[in-house]
Structures are given as structure tokens and as C-alpha cells.
Design an enzyme around this catalytic site. Structure first.
Site, PDB file in Angstrom:
ATOM      1  N   HIS A  82      16.565   9.695  22.551  1.00  0.00           N
ATOM      2  CA  HIS A  82      16.201  10.287  23.882  1.00  0.00           C
ATOM      3  C   HIS A  82      16.440  11.767  24.756  1.00  0.00           C
ATOM      4  O   HIS A  82      17.497  11.854  24.951  1.00  0.00           O
ATOM      5  CB  HIS A  82      16.168   8.589  25.412  1.00  0.00           C
ATOM      6  CG  HIS A  82      15.641   9.410  26.879  1.00  0.00           C
ATOM      7  ND1 HIS A  82      14.061   8.941  26.585  1.00  0.00           N
ATOM      8  CD2 HIS A  82      16.306   9.721  28.141  1.00  0.00           C
ATOM      9  CE1 HIS A  82      13.941   9.498  27.938  1.00  0.00           C
ATOM     10  NE2 HIS A  82      14.988  10.329  28.649  1.00  0.00           N
ATOM     11  N   ASP A 161      11.660  -1.996  36.984  1.00  0.00           N
ATOM     12  CA  ASP A 161      12.025   0.044  37.363  1.00  0.00           C
ATOM     13  C   ASP A 161      11.114   0.147  37.263  1.00  0.00           C
ATOM     14  O   ASP A 161      10.865   1.870  38.478  1.00  0.00           O
ATOM     15  CB  ASP A 161      12.585   0.039  35.104  1.00  0.00           C
ATOM     16  CG  ASP A 161      12.359   1.872  35.653  1.00  0.00           C
ATOM     17  OD1 ASP A 161      13.543   3.030  36.566  1.00  0.00           O
ATOM     18  OD2 ASP A 161      11.757   2.669  34.910  1.00  0.00           O
ATOM     19  N   ARG A 168      11.642   4.813  45.171  1.00  0.00           N
ATOM     20  CA  ARG A 168      13.116   5.473  45.388  1.00  0.00           C
ATOM     21  C   ARG A 168      11.690   6.455  45.860  1.00  0.00           C
ATOM     22  O   ARG A 168      12.185   7.906  46.443  1.00  0.00           O
ATOM     23  CB  ARG A 168      13.071   5.661  44.220  1.00  0.00           C
ATOM     24  CG  ARG A 168      14.456   4.116  44.107  1.00  0.00           C
ATOM     25  CD  ARG A 168      15.138   4.076  42.800  1.00  0.00           C
ATOM     26  NE  ARG A 168      15.463   5.570  42.528  1.00  0.00           N
ATOM     27  CZ  ARG A 168      16.158   5.982  41.036  1.00  0.00           C
ATOM     28  NH1 ARG A 168      14.818   5.331  39.610  1.00  0.00           N
ATOM     29  NH2 ARG A 168      16.160   6.908  40.490  1.00  0.00           N
ATOM     30  N   SER A 183      17.411   3.278  35.609  1.00  0.00           N
ATOM     31  CA  SER A 183      15.856   3.629  34.993  1.00  0.00           C
ATOM     32  C   SER A 183      15.935   4.182  33.871  1.00  0.00           C
ATOM     33  O   SER A 183      15.114   3.374  33.255  1.00  0.00           O
ATOM     34  CB  SER A 183      15.073   4.791  36.170  1.00  0.00           C
ATOM     35  OG  SER A 183      14.246   5.024  36.273  1.00  0.00           O
ATOM     36  N   LYS A 187      14.129   1.141  29.589  1.00  0.00           N
ATOM     37  CA  LYS A 187      13.268   1.560  29.356  1.00  0.00           C
ATOM     38  C   LYS A 187      13.953   1.487  27.752  1.00  0.00           C
ATOM     39  O   LYS A 187      13.060   0.871  26.975  1.00  0.00           O
ATOM     40  CB  LYS A 187      12.186   2.369  29.532  1.00  0.00           C
ATOM     41  CG  LYS A 187      11.143   2.699  30.580  1.00  0.00           C
ATOM     42  CD  LYS A 187      10.877   3.595  31.238  1.00  0.00           C
ATOM     43  CE  LYS A 187      11.334   5.049  31.809  1.00  0.00           C
ATOM     44  NZ  LYS A 187      11.925   4.819  32.960  1.00  0.00           N
TER      45      LYS A 187
END
Length: 433
Positions: A82, A161, A168, A183, A187
Site C-alpha cells: 500500500h 471507516d 472527520r 483508517s 481497509k
């Protein structure tokens, strides 16, 4: 249990229990806890922070709020990668085939982009016919057969999330390290990988602008992964200028393919090999980083890595001739040079401004409804540390508009040319395990 008591407890700096955090996440996801109480808690977290244990519990609760993807039918250790996002970041298209070429299964689920260029899926769709929507069964079959598949995210992953992020975003609590880390990791964890390599960007084109902030975010995410039973490694990489020389969609696919064919775009090749080596070690295909690096480098030279890219395209219905002959990829109507107005050395490139210039051309989306133009983009001719002469092209804009003035202005704004030569920026700042 009352939400009021949880808010006050965190406001006063105390550590929340597992039961309290789960009560909040479950209640807010279901709609039992109102926005005003959820925003009060996120503001308390913003100011008071969370312990590593609290952050891990929060992340797991967000994972448990929706579906999780079961990849147990895939043979071997699944390692996900990621990136926190940057300009010209086409590493996935290099890393996926590269690690697949040494036998690491890569089950990559990606999204579309809202920003300066398309996301992973948008860029892949530069290749005619390539399908990114597939059944779970087909996805698993492709990974088992070819060691690599890239598809759109399916299912309702981490809905807590999604709901919390929207809150937020409008309450000034986005910039909280535990909430950012939770967050991102919720995922990733819901996507079913056994281990995770994080590419955490730092600099002008990154979400985190300073090295200290980037390292702190990386530590939060590594702690979450390791606390929840996933071996996690973070690579802190520079984003003070775009990665590689291409920014866009089809042109980024072309540059990634060229790296797999052996072209040495120094920063892009180095970062791709760095991330791939950590993935291969976490997958237990190699016992050491150096051994993995040497094998991966060899597979670029012997053509196995490029063949893995061809196999991915073919297996997902794409036109392989566009990879064999990269000139077949989509192209814009006009190539427009943006020239330097004085002699000197490139001392700074604001990566974010280059990304915005690409979006103005049509390479990205300002809104979800915008269409991606795969052929437009930017080629950088000069990067930090390079000498430049007045009248020499800093970049080439690939545009369907003959006079894309807003993009030209943005590129000129991005580049700083100085009389003194500066060193090229460090690419890999730190590795956090």
C-alpha cells in the site's frame, strides 16, 4: 454503557477499553450514536491521542464493521502493498509482476482515483479490454494460476471507516495519527493479506509533508499490523518531486513496462526493488533482503518480470500487443514544451503542483463524475539536481488542448531554477519494522 462517559474519559486523557471502543464503532456504524457525539470523541482523540493498543482495537473494530475478504484458498503467503499516495507513483505496476515472477502470490485490490491522476484501476484501463471487475472465484483462480491479479475492491469493506472519515473531513479531525493509521490499515486488514508492506511518502507531493510526521504515521501503522497478527514493514520514500519521469495514466503504464524491460529510471527502479524485496521476504520465499533483491533484479534482466506483466494483461482480457508495442497505448493530440526562462539547476519541484497540472489536462478527477482521459499527462525532462539552459524544455505536456494555459502556469509555478547546483534528494529515508 453511555457514549457521554466514553467522550469524557477520552477528553480527560484516559485509555479506553476494548468494550468502550467496540461500543462506539458498532453504535456509530448502525446509526445509534449521533454525529455530534462521534465528532466529540474524534476531537478528544485528536487532542489526547491513543495508545498503540487503543489504535489496534479501533482498527480491528472498523475491520469487523463490514465484510472481510477470505483469501485462504490462495496458495502461499499473501503480501499486500500500500502506498500513501504521490505523484507519478506507478510502483504497483512494477512490484506486482516483479514479486509474482519469484513465486509470491499478489492478490491486489485497488480503487479509482479522485485527484491529480487516476487510481491504479484507471491507469490499467489505459490497456484496451483489460477487465478489473471479476468474481471472487476468478480472482483467486488467477492468483493461484499466475501469481497475480489486480481487481476492483468488492464487498462492503470497513464501512465504519467510510462513515467516520466523512465525519472527520467536516469536523477538522482528519489530521490525527491514530485515526489516519486506523483508517488506512482497516481497509488493508479487511482485504485478507497475511503481511503488508507500506510505502509511506514524505515531502511536497505527499499527505505527510515532513519526515517526522511520515515516520510517526509509519510507526502507527506498523504497530497496528503487528499487534493484529500481520507482519508489517514500512518504507519511507521521498515525494519532494514526482516519481520517475511520467505523470498520467497510459504514460505511467508505459514507464512501468519499460522498467520491467530493463530501463533504468533510477528512483523508480530502486524503490520498486526495495518494496519488492521486503514483500518477498515477508512471503518467506527468501530468508534475506539481499537474496531477494538479487533474485528480483535478475528477473528484470532475464525477462521473467516483464512476462509476468504480459500474463496479467492477457489473463484479464487486455490487449497484450499494447504492452509488446508501447506506442499503441493511448496518446494525446499535442505535445507542448514548457521551457525554462533562465540557465541554472533545478533546485525544487513542487510535486503537488505537477499533479494538479496533470489533472487540469484531464489525467485526474476533480469530482467523482469526471471522466479520465488516458492519453494526456506530463513527461518531466528535468528533475532536481539537473542542469538546464534557458529555452530548454522542463516538461512536455501531453494535451488534447492546443493551449492548456492553466497547466502551463502550474508547471512554471512548480519548478525552481537556481544558480547553485543542489544534490538529488535521498529516495529511501527509513525502513520501519
Amino acid at each position: 454503557m453511555r457514549m457521554y462517559d466514553i467522550i469524557v474519559k477520552k477528553r480527560d486523557g484516559a485509555e479506553l477499553t476494548k468494550e468502550e471502543i467496540e461500543f462506539f464503532v458498532e453504535g456509530y456504524t448502525k446509526g445509534d450514536i449521533p454525529d455530534y457525539q462521534a465528532s466529540a470523541l474524534t476531537m478528544a482523540i485528536y487532542f489526547q491521542g491513543m495508545t498503540p493498543e487503543e489504535t489496534a482495537i479501533l482498527t480491528q473494530a472498523m475491520v469487523d464493521s463490514g465484510e472481510t475478504i477470505d483469501l485462504s484458498a490462495i496458495h502461499g503467503k499473501k503480501v499486500d502493498k500500500h502506498s500513501t499516495g504521490g505523484v507519478g507513483d506507478k510502483v504497483t505496476f512494477i512490484v506486482g509482476p516483479l514479486v509474482a515472477s519469484v513465486g509470491v502470490p499478489v492478490a491486489k485490490m485497488s480503487g479509482r482515483g479522485l485527484g491529480h491522476t487516476g487510481g491504479t484501476l484507471d491507469k490499467l484501463e489505459s490497456i484496451k479490454g483489460l477487465e478489473i471487475e471479476m468474481t471472487k472465484e476468478k480472482f483467486i483462480e488467477n492468483v493461484n494460476k499466475h501469481k497475480l491479479a489486480v481487481a476492483g475492491q468488492t464487498g462492503n469493506l470497513a464501512p465504519a471507516d467510510k462513515k467516520l472519515y466523512a465525519l472527520r473531513d467536516v469536523t477538522g479531525t482528519v489530521d490525527s495519527l491514530p485515526l489516519i493509521a486506523g483508517s488506512i490499515m482497516s481497509k488493508k486488514l479487511a482485504s485478507g493479506a497475511d503481511s503488508i508492506v507500506l510505502d509511506v511518502k514524505t515531502g511536497s507531493g505527499a499527505f505527510m509533508k515532513t519526515l517526522e510526521d511520515s515516520e510517526n504515521l509509519a510507526r502507527e501503522m506498523v504497530n497496528i499490523g503487528n499487534n493484529l497478527g500481520r507482519n508489517t514493514v514500512a518504507v519511507i520514500s521521498d515525494m519532494n518531486q514526482p516519481l520517475g519521469y511520467e505523470v498520467g495514466n497510459a504514460n505511467e503504464i508505459r514507464e512501468a513496462a519499460e522498467i520491467l524491460q530493463g530501463k533504468n529510471v533510477e528512483d523508480l527502479r530502486q524503490l520498486s526493488l526495495e518494496i519488492s524485496s521486503h514483500m518477498a521476504v515477508l512471503a518467506e520465499v527468501f530468508t534475506s533482503y539481499d537474496e531477494a533483491y538479487a533474485a528480483l533484479e535478475a528477473n528484470i534482466e532475464n525477462g521473467k518480470a516483464f512476462n509476468a506483466l504480459r500474463t496479467l494483461v492477457e489473463a484479464q482480457g487486455g490487449d497484450v500487443s499494447m504492452i509488446d508495442d508501447l506506442d499503441k497505448l493511448p496518446k494525446a493530440k499535442y505535445d507542448i514544451e514548457v521551457k525554462a526562462d533562465k540557465d541554472g539547476f533545478v533546485s525544487e519541484i513542487d510535486a503537488e503542483s505537477i499533479g494538479i497540472a496533470a489533472m487540469y489536462l484531464g489525467a485526474g478527477r476533480a469530482t467523482k463524475e469526471d471522466e479520465i482521459n488516458h492519453g494526456v499527462g506530463i513527461t518531466l525532462n528535468k528533475k532536481i539536481g539537473d542542469e538546464v539552459k534557458a529555452g530548454e524544455a522542463l516538461v512536455i505536456l501531453h494535451s488534447d488542448d492546443e493551449t492548456p494555459q492553466s497547466s502551463i502556469d502550474k508547471v512554471k509555478e512548480a519548478y525552481t531554477v537556481s544558480s547553485e547546483k543542489v544534490e538529488k534528494p535521498t529516495l529511501i529515508h527509513n525502513i520501519i519494522k
